[in-house]
Design a protein around this motif. Structure first.
Motif, PDB file in Angstrom:
ATOM      1  N   LEU B  63       0.795  -1.230   0.000  1.00  0.00           N
ATOM      2  CA  LEU B  63       0.000   0.000   0.000  1.00  0.00           C
ATOM      3  C   LEU B  63       0.825   1.277   0.000  1.00  0.00           C
ATOM      4  N   ASP B  92      -8.056  -5.748   6.836  1.00  0.00           N
ATOM      5  CA  ASP B  92      -8.476  -4.575   6.044  1.00  0.00           C
ATOM      6  C   ASP B  92      -8.336  -3.299   6.870  1.00  0.00           C
ATOM      7  N   GLU B  93      -8.787  -3.406   8.103  1.00  0.00           N
ATOM      8  CA  GLU B  93      -8.746  -2.222   8.956  1.00  0.00           C
ATOM      9  C   GLU B  93      -7.302  -1.821   9.276  1.00  0.00           C
ATOM     10  N   ALA B  95      -4.804  -2.367   7.390  1.00  0.00           N
ATOM     11  CA  ALA B  95      -4.254  -1.798   6.153  1.00  0.00           C
ATOM     12  C   ALA B  95      -4.681  -0.338   5.991  1.00  0.00           C
ATOM     13  N   GLU B  96      -5.933  -0.063   6.294  1.00  0.00           N
ATOM     14  CA  GLU B  96      -6.397   1.336   6.216  1.00  0.00           C
ATOM     15  C   GLU B  96      -5.552   2.224   7.119  1.00  0.00           C
ATOM     16  N   LEU B  99      -2.116   2.770   5.780  1.00  0.00           N
ATOM     17  CA  LEU B  99      -2.094   3.696   4.649  1.00  0.00           C
ATOM     18  C   LEU B  99      -2.259   5.143   5.120  1.00  0.00           C
ATOM     19  N   ILE B 100      -3.175   5.332   6.054  1.00  0.00           N
ATOM     20  CA  ILE B 100      -3.436   6.697   6.534  1.00  0.00           C
ATOM     21  C   ILE B 100      -2.245   7.246   7.304  1.00  0.00           C
ATOM     22  N   LYS B 120      -3.035 -10.273   0.473  1.00  0.00           N
ATOM     23  CA  LYS B 120      -3.880  -9.209  -0.090  1.00  0.00           C
ATOM     24  C   LYS B 120      -3.145  -7.867  -0.095  1.00  0.00           C
ATOM     25  N   TYR B 121      -2.418  -7.600   0.966  1.00  0.00           N
ATOM     26  CA  TYR B 121      -1.702  -6.326   1.049  1.00  0.00           C
ATOM     27  C   TYR B 121      -0.182  -6.520   1.068  1.00  0.00           C
TER      28      TYR B 121
END
Lengths: 731, 176
Positions: B63, B92-93, B95-96, B99-100, B120-121
């Motif tokens: 990411l 997923d969370e 990863a968010e 990224l942020i 996935k990431y």
């Protein structure tokens, strides 16, 4: 399939105007009740690994937008791609997207100062067709960019009106007086890159002189300017690095915004200029900006800049007229509604009532800080109350006394005292900042921590007025006043300082807009440094008024004390600076000898004093609520205890704290004893205290009557009025 | 003139050479993302691993972009208490937040070989051995810490990331 109304695709790591513009548009979309999805692309313009812009992060946290990662498909009514270079080099990062409309927002120049093309419109067109299956609409921010796109040729569909940046003019409103100093203060705000400064020395100095005729303030750093000047920056310049000050606060300190760049470089819009206009600062720009800001700014070639600056400085009416016109233009031509209207026109989306919850509020990141709907609806101006740690609760109690009566404000307390939980019990919000002593840290090491922590509070709370209660204003306050000029600052400092001590502290009154001195029943005996210092003197301050006290019966019942018999209050627990055990033990023994039940306070700031089983231990806050439970008291003579005990009618033997740093408890207690209001002894001894207790029991009523006769009333009311008047005077 | 000023001066002079800016725009992003060159740079300059795993030779996943992602702190994310059907949501969370914040490089500790969630990431997974003795567990954790050079750890419960854990992860950000 992930479904949103508006899909924003960009690199959300940008630090400057691009991110600010995206954030404004997200806010406008949320305000229209539309859901916004964000797809981040790692574009080529951000070199270092970097987190999202804090404004965007905040919007993800509060549910204004939703971050879409991974390769699950996305559907949106309209897709906004901001910055074509992002798509140019990172389109392979996109998931499958279905959308009715794609808008490519061109918010930077297509031609770099060296003549190179930043992106190829034809290639972007192809990429959009490949990824979205339709031709994009091109949206230049200004006619200057429109001209570049048209010159590039090709088959570009341009929107009819420029995609102007928008702004919430209300949030940029600052109180700003016309120039009053001896010389004009000019300023500018931009990232520190070469293109954002004039490239020739003479031109740079024409805009930003070095001769001291004007003061130049720069937010964003000036290394590029220094490179052009070829020397150290002039003494008349003040420079802050990018992101180290709130732009709004920076703008409040300048008279005129002067923004000149490398003439070869084309500023697409100039969001910084719009922010200055929204803040009511007259703006002077090169004439090329006229197509964007029209008559809302003043325009000059370099040779004429200083004449414009001087005329604004000389002519208050002109300054006020330009300032108001700039504000009005920001509100009218660049409001968020402009963005809502263009999205409606392009997508057919209808504005809806904003949903507090819905799809976005259930999103993971939004749970971090709550949704917009959970934010306080209290619109009153904020009153920030900052207390030092002190040795007791006096600082906090005075501040709470002010806050309870200053109902014009919404209070928030920051305290260095570990007794700060008392604030919460009164229903006020609060936070704790450890003092240097609490951290076992040298004060010089601690000062930056204080400045950093209070600075963060100022940015978050945005108070209209700050009240500091303490006898030693920390050095960080001066710096905070410079970096956060918005709020008014008031120093609340009690008198009765030990003679000859801390006189130098009084010079710090210059850091404050007003100094309040909460009065002292013993003020006529005050010979300390504050006795002759200028201040607004108000009557003695107590947290409560007499009609807020419980009756004797109710107070005893609530404290679990016997309803009959006589009870003495022993209260040496107001501080942590000395061992109170010996005084407490002697007081207990003396009370037993005259047949008194004994109640000892055990404060949170001195919790470890061991006591016999037959002694009642209480820790109520505020103690004064229960004061009528007691027939007599033996107490230290700190400001708070002294005034509560006397004002609310408890005959008292005061034992001044022997090693109080600054508070002259001895003089206060002796003065009261000399007036016949109470008794006083330097220490507690069983044999010496017994006759004093007997005297208090026999003649206490007469003593209290004398106090009542001279009490001018609770000064907290006066303080609250003063704070309100100060604020109203400002607004 | 400081060495910094000298380098800045040379860079300015270089940018004035015709054609250099355009070439720079094309070449530098390619150089930044070239794995071979990054590995070479690491061998040349990266010598020490910090107590939070900075400097450990480990991917940051797919990411993040930009120079310096190889020097972010390493975070051991213990997912062994998360039920299999909740793993993807948690990752997923995570990863968010990564990224942020661009604040950490996660290593996912799994108790079952659900490696797809890590792929996935592009996050490195570790399969935690089942039913080890306490001595084994201590040895395993020592090995993990030696491998990744970090003591930074986040244990995710059966219900996923708690608000406090999210706050902690956000707090790793270098911003502000």
């Amino acid at each position: 399939m992930r479904v949103v109304d508006v899909l924003d695709i960009s690199d959300f790591r940008f630090a400057g105007g691009t991110a600010a513009s995206i954030a404004e548009e997200i806010a406008a979309q949320a305000g229209a009740g539309w859901t916004t999805g964000l797809i981040h692309l790692n574009g080529p313009l951000v070199a270092r690994v970097t987190g999202f812009n804090p404004r965007i992060t905040e919007q993800l946290a509060d549910g204004s937008a939703r971050l879409l990662i991974g390769h699950d498909p996305v559907r949106a009514a309209i897709t906004l791609i901001r910055h074509p270079t992002v798509l140019d080099q990172a389109s392979d990062q996109l998931p499958p997207i279905t959308t009715e409309q794609v808008v490519v927002i061109v918010n930077s120049t297509m031609i770099a100062p060296d003549g190179a093309r930043e992106f190829d419109p034809a290639r972007i067109n192809r990429l959009v067709r490949q990824r979205f299956g339709l031709d994009p609409l091109w949206a230049p921010l200004s006619s200057r960019i429109r001209g570049q796109l048209l010159a590039a040729g090709g088959d570009l569909r341009l929107i009819a009106d420029d995609w102007v940046n928008v702004i919430d003019a209300r949030s940029w409103h600052v109180e700003h007086d016309a120039p009053a100093g001896d010389r004009p203060v000019i300023g500018r705000h931009s990232r520190d890159v070469a293109a954002k400064w004039p490239r020739e020395r003479a031109e740079l100095l024409a805009a930003y002189p070095e001769d001291g005729s004007v003061e130049v303030r720069v937010l964003g750093g000036a290394r590029s300017a220094r490179a052009v000047l070829g020397s150290q920056l002039p003494d008349s310049w003040r420079v802050w690095e990018f992101g180290t000050r709130e732009p709004r606060e920076f703008l409040q300190g300048i008279d005129t915004y002067v923004y000149y760049t490398d003439p070869r470089w084309i500023e697409a819009f100039g969001r910084n200029v719009l922010e200055a206009m929204a803040a009511g600062v007259p703006v002077v720009l090169p004439p090329v900006f006229e197509t964007i800001f029209a008559d809302a700014a003043l325009y000059a070639e370099p040779a004429g800049i200083q004449e414009v600056v001087r005329s604004l400085h000389r002519d208050t009416n002109l300054w006020l007229r330009i300032s108001e016109h700039a504000r009005a233009t920001a509100r009218r031509r660049f409001s968020r509604q402009v963005h809502v209207d263009r999205i409606q026109a392009l997508s057919g989306l209808e504005a809806r009532t904003p949903q507090a919850g819905g799809e976005q509020s259930g999103h993971s990141a939004s749970r971090l800080r709550g949704t917009p709907a959970t934010r306080a609806a209290d619109e009153r101006p904020k009153l920030l109350l900052v207390s030092s740690n002190g040795t007791g609760m006096g600082h906090l109690m005075r501040l709470m006394a002010y806050a309870r009566r200053a109902t014009h404000f919404q209070p928030h307390v920051v305290s260095l005292s570990q007794g700060v939980a008392a604030v919460g019990r009164l229903g006020m919000s609060y936070e704790y900042v450890p003092s240097a002593a609490g951290l076992g840290m040298d004060p010089s090491s601690w000062q930056p921590i204080f400045t950093d922590r209070i600075g963060a509070v100022l940015r978050r709370v945005r108070p209209a007025v700050v009240v500091f209660d303490g006898t030693w204003p920390y050095n960080g306050i001066e710096e905070l006043r410079s970096t956060h000029p918005d709020p008014l600052w008031v120093w609340s400092r009690r008198g009765m300082w030990q003679p000859g001590r801390s006189r130098d502290q009084l010079k710090k009154a210059a850091w404050f807009d007003a100094v309040i001195e909460p009065g002292d029943f013993a003020s006529a005996g005050d010979i300390g440094a504050t006795a002759s210092a200028p201040a607004v003197r108000i009557p003695p301050v107590t947290l409560l008024d007499e009609d807020e006290l419980l009756t004797r019966h109710a107070a005893r019942r609530e404290l679990g004390l016997p309803t009959g018999g006589r009870i003495a209050l022993v209260a040496f627990s107001g501080g942590a600076v000395e061992d109170v055990t010996s005084d407490t033990a002697a007081a207990i023994a003396a009370c037993r000898r005259v047949g008194l039940e004994i109640c000892v306070t055990q404060s949170v700031v001195a919790p470890d004093v061991a006591l016999p089983d037959d002694v009642h231990v209480i820790n109520p806050i505020p103690l004064a609520t229960y004061q009528r439970a007691f027939d007599v008291a033996i107490s230290a003579a700190g400001y708070n205890s002294f005034h509560e005990l006397l004002r609310f009618g408890t005959p008292t033997l005061f034992i001044p704290k022997r090693n109080s740093a600054l508070d002259d408890q001895g003089r206060r207690a002796r003065w009261a004893a000399d007036q016949g209001w109470s008794l006083c002894a330097p220490r507690v001894s069983e044999s010496g205290t017994v006759p004093m207790l007997a005297e208090l029991l026999e003649h206490g009523d007469e003593m209290i009557a004398k106090v009542t006769a001279m009490d001018p009333g609770n000064g907290a009311v006066d303080a609250a009025r003063l704070l309100t008047d100060l604020h109203r005077g400002r607004t | 003139m400081s060495s910094r000023d000298l380098v800045a001066g040379l860079a300015r002079a270089g940018r004035k050479v015709p054609g250099v800016p355009a070439a720079r725009r094309m070449v530098i992003p390619w150089l930044r993302d070239n794995d071979l060159l990054r590995r070479l740079a690491r061998r040349l300059w990266m010598t020490e691993v910090g107590a939070d795993g900075r400097g450990a030779d480990l991917t940051a996943g797919k990411l993040l972009g930009g120079v310096g992602r190889d020097t972010l702190p390493v975070l051991l994310v213990d997912l062994t208490r998360v039920p299999a059907d909740g793993l993807e949501t948690v990752v997923d969370e995570l990863a968010e937040i990564q990224l942020i914040t661009a604040a950490f490089r996660p290593v996912l500790l799994l108790d079952a070989p659900a490696f797809a969630v890590a792929r996935k990431y592009g996050y490195p997974p570790e399969l935690v051995p089942r039913s080890p003795t306490e001595v084994d567990r201590i040895a395993y954790w020592k090995r993990l810490r030696r491998t990744y050079g970090t003591a930074l750890r986040c244990t995710v419960g059966a219900e996923g990331l708690t608000p406090d854990e999210r706050v902690f992860l956000f707090s790793l950000s270098q911003d502000g």
